[in-house]
Design a protein around this motif. Structure first.
Motif, PDB file in Angstrom:
ATOM      1  N   THR A 201       0.837  -1.196   0.000  1.00 30.18           N
ATOM      2  CA  THR A 201       0.000   0.000   0.000  1.00 30.18           C
ATOM      3  C   THR A 201       0.872   1.246   0.000  1.00 30.18           C
ATOM      4  O   THR A 201       2.025   1.234   0.432  1.00 30.18           O
ATOM      5  N   ASP A 202       0.311   2.340  -0.479  1.00 32.26           N
ATOM      6  CA  ASP A 202       1.044   3.606  -0.568  1.00 32.26           C
ATOM      7  C   ASP A 202       1.151   4.241   0.825  1.00 32.26           C
ATOM      8  O   ASP A 202       0.138   4.606   1.424  1.00 32.26           O
ATOM      9  N   PRO A 203       2.386   4.399   1.365  1.00 36.16           N
ATOM     10  CA  PRO A 203       2.530   4.993   2.695  1.00 36.16           C
ATOM     11  C   PRO A 203       2.584   6.518   2.662  1.00 36.16           C
ATOM     12  O   PRO A 203       2.731   7.167   3.707  1.00 36.16           O
ATOM     13  N   GLY A 204       2.490   7.100   1.473  1.00 32.66           N
ATOM     14  CA  GLY A 204       2.583   8.558   1.369  1.00 32.66           C
ATOM     15  C   GLY A 204       3.992   9.001   0.999  1.00 32.66           C
ATOM     16  O   GLY A 204       4.817   8.210   0.519  1.00 32.66           O
ATOM     17  N   ARG A 205       4.291  10.267   1.224  1.00 30.18           N
ATOM     18  CA  ARG A 205       5.572  10.826   0.797  1.00 30.18           C
ATOM     19  C   ARG A 205       6.722  10.369   1.691  1.00 30.18           C
ATOM     20  O   ARG A 205       6.542  10.073   2.873  1.00 30.18           O
ATOM     21  N   TYR A 206       7.890  10.329   1.081  1.00 29.60           N
ATOM     22  CA  TYR A 206       9.120   9.986   1.799  1.00 29.60           C
ATOM     23  C   TYR A 206       9.404  11.039   2.869  1.00 29.60           C
ATOM     24  O   TYR A 206       9.409  12.238   2.602  1.00 29.60           O
ATOM     25  N   ASP A 207       9.651  10.550   4.080  1.00 31.76           N
ATOM     26  CA  ASP A 207      10.006  11.416   5.201  1.00 31.76           C
ATOM     27  C   ASP A 207      11.436  11.075   5.611  1.00 31.76           C
ATOM     28  O   ASP A 207      11.701   9.963   6.091  1.00 31.76           O
ATOM     29  N   PRO A 208      12.407  11.975   5.427  1.00 34.14           N
ATOM     30  CA  PRO A 208      13.808  11.657   5.756  1.00 34.14           C
ATOM     31  C   PRO A 208      14.005  11.332   7.228  1.00 34.14           C
ATOM     32  O   PRO A 208      14.988  10.659   7.581  1.00 34.14           O
ATOM     33  N   HIS A 209      13.103  11.748   8.097  1.00 34.76           N
ATOM     34  CA  HIS A 209      13.231  11.425   9.512  1.00 34.76           C
ATOM     35  C   HIS A 209      12.762  10.004   9.825  1.00 34.76           C
ATOM     36  O   HIS A 209      13.076   9.464  10.882  1.00 34.76           O
ATOM     37  N   VAL A 210      12.015   9.419   8.901  1.00 33.26           N
ATOM     38  CA  VAL A 210      11.496   8.051   9.102  1.00 33.26           C
ATOM     39  C   VAL A 210      12.255   7.045   8.243  1.00 33.26           C
ATOM     40  O   VAL A 210      12.693   5.995   8.707  1.00 33.26           O
ATOM     41  N   GLY A 211      12.437   7.380   6.971  1.00 34.21           N
ATOM     42  CA  GLY A 211      13.066   6.467   6.027  1.00 34.21           C
ATOM     43  C   GLY A 211      12.115   6.129   4.894  1.00 34.21           C
ATOM     44  O   GLY A 211      10.937   6.505   4.906  1.00 34.21           O
ATOM     45  N   LEU A 212      12.623   5.438   3.921  1.00 39.00           N
ATOM     46  CA  LEU A 212      11.831   5.072   2.750  1.00 39.00           C
ATOM     47  C   LEU A 212      11.081   3.777   3.042  1.00 39.00           C
ATOM     48  O   LEU A 212      11.670   2.801   3.506  1.00 39.00           O
ATOM     49  N   ILE A 213       9.796   3.759   2.757  1.00 39.02           N
ATOM     50  CA  ILE A 213       8.937   2.622   3.082  1.00 39.02           C
ATOM     51  C   ILE A 213       8.473   1.947   1.797  1.00 39.02           C
ATOM     52  O   ILE A 213       8.191   2.615   0.793  1.00 39.02           O
ATOM     53  N   GLN A 214       8.402   0.617   1.840  1.00 37.75           N
ATOM     54  CA  GLN A 214       7.902  -0.132   0.688  1.00 37.75           C
ATOM     55  C   GLN A 214       6.515   0.388   0.288  1.00 37.75           C
ATOM     56  O   GLN A 214       5.676   0.659   1.135  1.00 37.75           O
ATOM     57  N   GLY A 215       6.289   0.504  -1.015  1.00 41.66           N
ATOM     58  CA  GLY A 215       5.024   1.018  -1.535  1.00 41.66           C
ATOM     59  C   GLY A 215       5.074   2.482  -1.903  1.00 41.66           C
ATOM     60  O   GLY A 215       4.144   2.989  -2.557  1.00 41.66           O
ATOM     61  N   THR A 216       6.165   3.192  -1.505  1.00 35.89           N
ATOM     62  CA  THR A 216       6.277   4.607  -1.859  1.00 35.89           C
ATOM     63  C   THR A 216       6.334   4.763  -3.375  1.00 35.89           C
ATOM     64  O   THR A 216       7.070   4.039  -4.057  1.00 35.89           O
ATOM     65  N   LYS A 217       5.570   5.701  -3.913  1.00 35.91           N
ATOM     66  CA  LYS A 217       5.547   5.943  -5.356  1.00 35.91           C
ATOM     67  C   LYS A 217       6.744   6.812  -5.731  1.00 35.91           C
ATOM     68  O   LYS A 217       6.889   7.929  -5.226  1.00 35.91           O
ATOM     69  N   VAL A 218       7.600   6.267  -6.616  1.00 38.34           N
ATOM     70  CA  VAL A 218       8.855   6.914  -6.988  1.00 38.34           C
ATOM     71  C   VAL A 218       8.849   7.195  -8.487  1.00 38.34           C
ATOM     72  O   VAL A 218       8.463   6.339  -9.292  1.00 38.34           O
ATOM     73  N   THR A 219       9.301   8.396  -8.867  1.00 42.24           N
ATOM     74  CA  THR A 219       9.422   8.773 -10.275  1.00 42.24           C
ATOM     75  C   THR A 219      10.856   9.211 -10.546  1.00 42.24           C
ATOM     76  O   THR A 219      11.514   9.780  -9.674  1.00 42.24           O
ATOM     77  N   ILE A 220      11.340   8.926 -11.766  1.00 43.03           N
ATOM     78  CA  ILE A 220      12.706   9.270 -12.169  1.00 43.03           C
ATOM     79  C   ILE A 220      12.644  10.302 -13.289  1.00 43.03           C
ATOM     80  O   ILE A 220      11.813  10.194 -14.195  1.00 43.03           O
ATOM     81  N   THR A 221      13.540  11.291 -13.257  1.00 45.63           N
ATOM     82  CA  THR A 221      13.617  12.248 -14.349  1.00 45.63           C
ATOM     83  C   THR A 221      15.087  12.557 -14.648  1.00 45.63           C
ATOM     84  O   THR A 221      15.959  12.430 -13.782  1.00 45.63           O
ATOM     85  N   GLY A 222      15.349  12.957 -15.893  1.00 46.84           N
ATOM     86  CA  GLY A 222      16.709  13.332 -16.280  1.00 46.84           C
ATOM     87  C   GLY A 222      17.633  12.144 -16.508  1.00 46.84           C
ATOM     88  O   GLY A 222      17.237  10.981 -16.427  1.00 46.84           O
ATOM     89  N   ASP A 223      18.922  12.440 -16.800  1.00 46.91           N
ATOM     90  CA  ASP A 223      19.919  11.405 -17.049  1.00 46.91           C
ATOM     91  C   ASP A 223      20.248  10.661 -15.761  1.00 46.91           C
ATOM     92  O   ASP A 223      20.231  11.232 -14.667  1.00 46.91           O
ATOM     93  N   THR A 224      20.565   9.375 -15.906  1.00 53.20           N
ATOM     94  CA  THR A 224      20.934   8.547 -14.759  1.00 53.20           C
ATOM     95  C   THR A 224      22.232   7.811 -15.057  1.00 53.20           C
ATOM     96  O   THR A 224      22.568   7.560 -16.218  1.00 53.20           O
ATOM     97  N   LYS A 225      22.974   7.466 -13.998  1.00 53.24           N
ATOM     98  CA  LYS A 225      24.230   6.730 -14.183  1.00 53.24           C
ATOM     99  C   LYS A 225      23.943   5.313 -14.674  1.00 53.24           C
ATOM    100  O   LYS A 225      24.553   4.831 -15.628  1.00 53.24           O
TER     101      LYS A 225
END
Length: 587
Positions: A201-225
């Motif tokens: 399930t979607d846990p909402g936005r990433y909170d740096p004080h909590v950490g990244l949680i499974q289900g977080t919706k992530v998008t990529i933009t621009g060049d990547t290594k």
């Protein structure tokens, strides 16, 4: 007709499911034949997938039966030798090829398959008098014994005989074969990744004080290594929901330093979506926190009705049941005549196929090589005065051909749609395909036609980029819309209305062309098909300078799904066409 001189390799696979990235191959059978269809080598084997074998009631491959079988990597040397230099032939070739390619990738290698031919597409191009293109239906049509359906060895034997007969008929009709390249596409607009369903399930936005949680919706933009698809795979493997588009639900945007100021970056800043670089995203993914599994939806499966659904036939018209091929004439004249043919109840044809019942010759058409083939097949030949003699629905047109009217087989009568026409979908129809084809007489290869689809909300915009279906994203996230690319002159959009979200108001099917205009390629033939029959058809050929076109739309009206034929053209190329419907395209 052949991309090589080394012949064909006919293949059938049985699998644990339908998703090549997730499911596994259980068995492969293959027959290599020379360019004349004579067998040269054969191969067959079961494989231990290391997981549940899936629908045992279909393929009958039980865990016990597969437990002593080798894994797929053992087949690589034999398959590599068998397919090298040959064109792969399969019934729904993109399916079989996709599974073979994914299994080879898991084994750390590739198979030298450069071209494929789909016998479903070949059957459609021939327009055989069959209710559907299933393998068992074609076996009955061609009178080929079928002993053990869904057994790879027997299926590939039947496939070989279907292919031989189809090849011969295509040659007699003068139809080119629908051979397509099947390597990785060189086009990368945009560099989208195929969505993988996320179980969390979607846990909402990433909170740096909590950490990244499974289900977080992530998008990529621009060049990547890392290659973007590899980066997306690593994030998805960690349990993150990797998306192509950005919306208010996006929990994290990955953008490296120096990334161009794209719409995704602007949207993220405006909505306050956290932004991290690629290295940070990978570190967070390595220590991702456990999420909450989605609840499993309980679906009630209702028994099928005892009777077979049949389409509601349109009222009888003078030329109902005919499929008429127009030869000669200018673009404008041919377009006008095809429109008149459709008004008379006939289906305008754009290729000379086994389904053509009549040929209508305009100025210059007598020099067309297909006219002699029509004479050879004793197909009635019409001229303009036959159109002029039709004054009402009771008038019969007498053919001035030596063949009798009775010699032409009558076809089932789908509803013939003109631009702007609307019909309710037949009762009970929730799965169907909008198939788009163009003339096989077109010889230039300097253009690409892309059939695309948009799932649109009530504002006529895609809710996110994941509702845009095209060659780099062949399936929508909800699975309601899928791109079927099977031929060099046809593509299709498969639609399943049972899984369309409540926020989706309509599904729009369109096309865009690169390197030419729709005026250059001529008429587009559209059929709307279930697995059993065609219930609507249309021909659009009024386009001139347009580079994109809305072909049809399926929309809700008072709880009923309706189909509208459009044929509305634009000068937009694919990027502008996508942006017009709300897709976020990076510069």
């Amino acid at each position: 007709m052949l991309p090589s001189q080394n012949g064909w390799v006919l293949v059938d696979v049985e699998t644990t499911g339908l998703n090549a990235r997730r499911d596994r191959v259980l068995s492969v059978a293959a027959i290599a034949v020379d360019r004349n269809g004579r067998p040269e080598a054969e191969y067959s084997s079961f494989f231990n997938p290391g997981c549940d074998p899936g629908p045992v009631h279909i393929h009958r491959l039980t865990p016990e039966r597969l437990s002593v079988a080798p894994t797929f990597d053992a087949a690589i040397p034999d398959l590599r030798e068998l397919v090298a230099g040959r064109t792969l032939v399969a019934h729904n070739a993109s399916f079989d090829h996709g599974f073979l390619a994914c299994e080879a990738q898991r084994a750390g290698t590739t198979l030298p398959i450069t071209h494929r031919l789909c016998t479903v597409t070949l059957t459609r191009r021939l327009q055989l008098d069959v209710p559907n293109a299933k393998l068992d239906t074609l076996a009955r049509y061609w009178r080929i014994p079928q002993h053990n359906a869904h057994d790879a060895v027997d299926d590939v034997r039947v496939l070989l005989e279907v292919f031989r007969r189809s090849l011969d008929l295509a040659h007699r009709l003068g139809l080119p074969l629908p051979v397509v390249p099947c390597g990785a596409t060189a086009r990368a607009y945009p560099d989208n990744i195929t969505r993988v369903p996320c179980p969390w399930t979607d846990p909402g936005r990433y909170d740096p004080h909590v950490g990244l949680i499974q289900g977080t919706k992530v998008t990529i933009t621009g060049d990547t290594k890392l290659p973007r698809r590899e980066l997306a795979r690593r994030l998805a493997d960690a349990g993150l929901d990797v998306m192509n588009g950005i919306s208010g639900k996006t929990g994290l945007l990955v953008a490296n330093s120096g990334a161009p100021d794209s719409r995704k970056l602007q949207t993220a800043r405006n909505k306050g979506i956290p932004i991290v670089d690629e290295d940070t995203a990978l570190r967070l993914a390595d220590r991702v926190l456990p999420g909450t599994l989605k609840s499993v939806e309980v679906v009630e499966v209702l028994p099928r009705p005892a009777t077979t659904l049949v389409p509601k036939r349109s009222a009888a018209k003078p030329w109902s049941g005919r499929r008429v091929l127009v030869l000669g004439g200018s673009h404008t004249d041919a377009s006008s005549v095809r429109s008149r043919i459709a008004q008379l109840g006939a289906v305008p044809a754009i290729n000379f196929t086994a389904g053509v019942t009549h040929v209508l010759v305009l100025d210059g058409g007598h020099s067309d090589r297909r006219l002699q083939k029509a004479h050879d097949r004793q197909i009635p030949i019409l001229e303009m005065h036959h159109l002029d003699t039709v004054t009402d629905e009771n008038t019969k047109v007498a053919d001035e051909s030596t063949a009798s009217e009775a010699s032409a087989p009558l076809l089932p009568s789908p509803t013939v749609l003109t631009p702007g026409a609307v019909i309710d979908l037949p009762s009970g129809i929730i799965e169907f395909t909008v198939n788009v084809a163009w003339s096989s007489e077109q010889t230039t290869t300097e253009f690409d036609v892309d059939v695309v689809a948009f799932e649109l909300d009530r504002d006529m915009r895609v809710p996110s980029d994941d509702e845009f279906v095209f060659y780099n994203q062949p399936e929508s996230l909800d699975g309601a819309v899928k791109l079927r690319i099977d031929g060099d002159r046809e593509q299709g959009i498969a639609i399943d209305l049972s899984v369309v979200g409540e926020d989706i108001d309509r599904i729009m099917v369109g096309a865009a062309i690169d390197g030419a205009t729709f005026g250059d390629i001529g008429a587009l033939s559209v059929t709307v098909d279930t697995t059993e029959f065609t219930f609507a058809t249309a021909v659009f050929d009024a386009a001139t300078t347009e580079k994109s076109m809305i072909i049809t739309e399926v929309y809700r009206r008072n709880g009923v799904w309706r189909l509208r034929a459009l044929g509305q053209g634009y000068d937009d190329e694919l990027a502008e066409f996508a942006v017009r419907h709300g897709v976020d395209v990076d510069d």
